[in-house]
Design a protein around this motif. Structure first.
Motif, PDB file in Angstrom:
ATOM      1  N   UNK A  20       6.064  -4.322 -12.308  1.00 40.72           N
ATOM      2  CA  UNK A  20       5.895  -5.780 -12.216  1.00 40.72           C
ATOM      3  C   UNK A  20       5.890  -6.220 -10.747  1.00 40.72           C
ATOM      4  N   UNK A  21       6.775  -5.669  -9.958  1.00 43.80           N
ATOM      5  CA  UNK A  21       6.856  -6.051  -8.536  1.00 43.80           C
ATOM      6  C   UNK A  21       5.577  -5.639  -7.794  1.00 43.80           C
ATOM      7  N   UNK A  77       5.216 -11.995   2.707  1.00 43.44           N
ATOM      8  CA  UNK A  77       4.735 -13.354   2.432  1.00 43.44           C
ATOM      9  C   UNK A  77       4.291 -14.039   3.731  1.00 43.44           C
ATOM     10  N   UNK A 109       1.093 -12.446   4.983  1.00 42.11           N
ATOM     11  CA  UNK A 109      -0.006 -12.851   4.118  1.00 42.11           C
ATOM     12  C   UNK A 109      -0.617 -14.172   4.545  1.00 42.11           C
ATOM     13  N   UNK A 116      12.038 -11.724  -9.513  1.00 46.00           N
ATOM     14  CA  UNK A 116      12.070 -10.334  -9.983  1.00 46.00           C
ATOM     15  C   UNK A 116      13.116  -9.522  -9.216  1.00 46.00           C
ATOM     16  N   UNK A 137       2.855  -8.058  -8.627  1.00 44.97           N
ATOM     17  CA  UNK A 137       3.007  -9.338  -7.914  1.00 44.97           C
ATOM     18  C   UNK A 137       2.436  -9.206  -6.503  1.00 44.97           C
ATOM     19  N   UNK A 170      10.203  -2.646 -14.050  1.00 43.63           N
ATOM     20  CA  UNK A 170      10.499  -3.593 -12.959  1.00 43.63           C
ATOM     21  C   UNK A 170       9.671  -3.250 -11.725  1.00 43.63           C
ATOM     22  N   UNK A 218      16.046   0.285  -3.497  1.00 46.55           N
ATOM     23  CA  UNK A 218      17.130  -0.600  -3.919  1.00 46.55           C
ATOM     24  C   UNK A 218      17.649  -0.198  -5.300  1.00 46.55           C
ATOM     25  N   UNK A 219      16.756  -0.130  -6.266  1.00 46.45           N
ATOM     26  CA  UNK A 219      17.177   0.154  -7.646  1.00 46.45           C
ATOM     27  C   UNK A 219      17.647   1.602  -7.798  1.00 46.45           C
ATOM     28  N   UNK A 273      -2.188 -18.946 -10.746  1.00 48.27           N
ATOM     29  CA  UNK A 273      -1.513 -17.978  -9.880  1.00 48.27           C
ATOM     30  C   UNK A 273      -1.911 -18.223  -8.432  1.00 48.27           C
ATOM     31  N   UNK A 301      19.879  -5.050  -0.726  1.00 48.08           N
ATOM     32  CA  UNK A 301      19.326  -6.349  -1.120  1.00 48.08           C
ATOM     33  C   UNK A 301      18.628  -7.015   0.070  1.00 48.08           C
ATOM     34  N   UNK A 321      12.129  -1.955  -2.646  1.00 45.96           N
ATOM     35  CA  UNK A 321      12.578  -2.314  -3.998  1.00 45.96           C
ATOM     36  C   UNK A 321      12.869  -1.054  -4.817  1.00 45.96           C
ATOM     37  N   UNK A 334      -1.236 -10.948  -5.436  1.00 44.75           N
ATOM     38  CA  UNK A 334      -1.077 -12.078  -4.520  1.00 44.75           C
ATOM     39  C   UNK A 334      -1.857 -11.855  -3.236  1.00 44.75           C
ATOM     40  N   UNK A 335      -1.806 -10.624  -2.740  1.00 43.84           N
ATOM     41  CA  UNK A 335      -2.454 -10.369  -1.451  1.00 43.84           C
ATOM     42  C   UNK A 335      -3.627  -9.390  -1.564  1.00 43.84           C
ATOM     43  N   UNK A 351      15.276  -5.413   0.665  1.00 47.64           N
ATOM     44  CA  UNK A 351      14.288  -5.804  -0.346  1.00 47.64           C
ATOM     45  C   UNK A 351      13.805  -7.235  -0.115  1.00 47.64           C
ATOM     46  N   UNK A 352      14.758  -8.146   0.100  1.00 45.47           N
ATOM     47  CA  UNK A 352      14.375  -9.549   0.293  1.00 45.47           C
ATOM     48  C   UNK A 352      13.650  -9.736   1.630  1.00 45.47           C
ATOM     49  N   UNK A 360      10.094  -8.461   1.515  1.00 45.02           N
ATOM     50  CA  UNK A 360       9.250  -9.369   0.725  1.00 45.02           C
ATOM     51  C   UNK A 360       8.912 -10.619   1.543  1.00 45.02           C
TER      52      UNK A 360
END
Lengths: 355, 277
Positions: free
Chosen positions: A171-172, A123, A126, B15, A175, A168, A149-150, B3, A112, A146, A179-180, A115-116, A119
């Protein structure tokens, strides 16, 4: 108006810089040919304005201000791609190297935290990395963390494998990509989405979900969905994204079709194998030719180029199938060359018609 | 919704947290309450697969144990039914049973030249520990050993020892039934210390094996059990493929929870002299 108010993305900024540099080169040519002569006042004002723009765009978006910078940028893009993949692999092997020495709570906490943390790093980069190269590296590591992780939670707790993990992950990746503005992550997300839709299609066909690759037809619904995404969801703010969706959609459609054109046994169709192969050969030729034509009409270079490439692969695969064994090699390659020449003539005529 | 990077950061974090919560919540639910079954296994049923093993100092520090199971095959009806395909093809997994599991076992509808791809489905499988199926196998193996010994004795000297598996070797975990209704199987096989109902992948016998109609158990959906750090010492002496003199070097309790997912509850090493068969 300040440049960052008229440009939203790095691609927009680079495009403006390229326009300015082209304008300066053409103005110099026109003046050398004696067609136009700007007075010193307007010339100096224009020069100052462009210099201010260039400086602001470089500061805001880390754009390339000349050809040498562009060449270096290409090298940096390649390095960041290779680095991103290597770092992702490194994270995977690092965890495998040590995870057996941790208790179960420590394993979960480590996964965890990876992964966090990755991320959070993405961010932060970025915000401070105008070039985007380091953000891409961090984003790829975040995606790998990620996935790890899973996957590792599944192994630690002996969880039944499920295709929902693919959703999942997709989707990640989306994102991170949207975003970037990272096309590498977009490709990763699309790949996960294709696998998920194909697995579900296989399940509806009665297969165990991990066996979806046994029937290449399972990829067809995913391919059509992927290809149509840019028509449904506006991608104009994200340079190159619409093309990526379309190209991957075409590859997802025609590569399985190529397999079926040569290996009819894998089809759902309970008819003669040779009939299946013939059907998919025809569909492959007709589909790639139609998409090439459509791409030309819509001015989608990506679709045209991918269509032509796939058409040639279909064609040369059949040539190999028909002639490799009995034709002398020099004749075989001569035929391939003549076909290429014929295609060049066809494309030149097509270009003349569309011009 | 507009967004932007703030929204994206919230979405990404949500997520991450949600996916982990679903995975961990599912694992917690599987292990909650009384397990669906609890089997006491030995090295005969739990082995270290080569794929999960790494030598000391290797690059994978984790350890998983493979659940070894087998079945009593159908009566051999031809050379093609011997050996490899018998391993996962029990006699009870016949055409009728496969039809019950949703497989199309008809052959008349197939066009000439069409070769049906191998189809695999996930179903519920009953594993029986040290029960009647194992006794049947022991009896058959003993009879085969006796028959081989008699045949050898009838030959002129020199005599060569018959190469047959001894009745006390191999896994005592046998696949005995399958179905689509887990609850119905549990009612039929009520002893939770002898029967585990697990997910498994079942497929038709491949089209090249037309001699006998029926199915084959391809594998368990979860065929390995992770060993947590606290229980690692019990398996210190175990290496892949090495079974010593046939005596188990450990006993381990494996539970199967609400979602039929296994986990290692307990394990202890056995002294070499006291190892259980």
């Amino acid at each position: 108006m300040l440049p960052h108010m008229t440009t939203a993305t790095r691609a927009d900024a680079q495009s403006r810089v390229d326009d300015i540099l082209s304008f300066r080169r053409e103005l110099a040519r026109v003046e050398a040919e004696g067609a136009l002569r700007l007075d010193d006042g307007p010339r100096a004002a224009l020069q100052r304005h462009h210099d201010t723009l260039l400086a602001a765009l470089h500061a805001g978006f880390d754009v390339d201000r000349d050809t040498r910078a562009k060449q270096l940028s290409l090298g940096m893009r390649i390095a960041s791609l290779v680095g991103a993949l290597a770092l992702a692999a490194s994270v995977f092997f690092l965890f495998h190297n040590f995870w057996g020495e941790f208790s179960t709570p420590a394993q979960v906490a480590t996964l965890l935290a990876f992964a966090l943390g990755s991320f959070g790093l993405t961010a932060w980069l970025g915000r401070v990395d105008a070039s985007g190269y380091f953000t891409k590296l961090a984003a790829m590591v975040a995606f790998a963390c990620f996935v790890l992780d899973i996957a590792m939670l599944g192994q630690i707790f002996d969880i039944t494998p499920s295709d929902k993990a693919l959703l999942a992950w997709a989707a990640y990746a989306f994102v991170l990509a949207y975003t970037w503005e990272l096309r590498l992550l977009l490709v990763a997300g699309i790949a996960c989405l294709v696998a998920f839709i194909s697995a579900r299609t296989g399940t509806w066909g009665g297969l165990y979900w991990l066996d979806f690759g046994q029937h290449p037809e399972n990829f067809f619904p995913a391919a059509i969905a992927i290809f149509l995404v840019p028509r449904v969801v506006d991608q104009s703010r994200f340079p190159g994204f619409a093309a990526t969706w379309r190209v991957l959609g075409m590859l997802t459609l025609f590569l399985p079709m190529l397999v079926l054109a040569n290996w009819g046994d894998a089809s759902y169709l309970a008819v003669d194998r040779q009939l299946v192969e013939g059907l998919y050969q025809v569909l492959g030729f007709a589909g790639t030719a139609a998409l090439t034509w459509w791409g030309t009409r819509r001015d989608w270079k990506d679709v045209t180029n991918t269509g032509v490439t796939l058409f040639l692969i279909f064609l040369y695969t059949k040539f190999f199938d028909w002639w490799w064994d009995w034709m002398p090699k020099y004749v075989f390659f001569l035929v391939l060359g003549l076909v290429a020449v014929l295609l060049l003539v066809v494309f030149r005529r097509l270009r003349g018609v569309l011009a | 919704m507009n967004w932007n990077r703030g929204t994206a950061t919230v979405a990404g974090l949500a997520l991450l947290v949600l996916t982990n919560a679903v995975a961990l919540g599912g694992a917690a639910w599987n292990r909650s309450g009384e397990p669906d079954s609890r089997l006491q296994l030995s090295e005969r049923e739990l082995s270290v697969p080569w794929s999960a093993w790494s030598p000391p100092g290797g690059e994978n520090s984790g350890l998983s144990l493979r659940l070894d199971w087998r079945c009593n095959p159908a009566a051999t009806t031809g050379a093609r039914r011997a050996a490899y395909y018998d391993q996962g093809s029990p006699g009870w997994l016949d055409s009728r049973k496969m039809t019950e599991l949703g497989f199309d076992m008809g052959r008349t509808a197939l066009a000439p030249g069409f070769r049906r791809p191998h189809e695999v489905r996930e179903v519920w499988l009953v594993l029986e520990l040290d029960g009647p199926a194992y006794r049947t196998w022991q009896a058959a193996a003993a009879a085969e050993a006796a028959s081989a010994a008699a045949a050898e004795a009838a030959k002129p000297p020199p005599h060569v020892a018959a190469h047959v598996e001894l009745p006390h070797g191999g896994s005592r975990l046998f696949a005995v039934d399958t179905g689509l209704d887990r609850a119905a199987l549990r009612v039929r096989y009520a002893d939770r210390a002898m029967y585990a109902v697990v997910r498994a992948k079942v497929g038709r016998l491949r089209d090249t094996e037309d001699v006998v109609d029926g199915g084959r158990i391809e594998s368990l959906s979860i065929d390995e059990v992770n060993v947590p750090l606290a229980l690692r010492p019990a398996f210190a002496a175990v290496q892949p493929g090495a079974r010593g003199d046939g005596r188990s070097r450990f006993v381990a309790t494996v539970a199967f929870g609400q979602r039929a997912e296994p986990w290692l509850v307990d394990a202890r090493a056995l002294p070499a002299a006291a190892g259980a068969r």
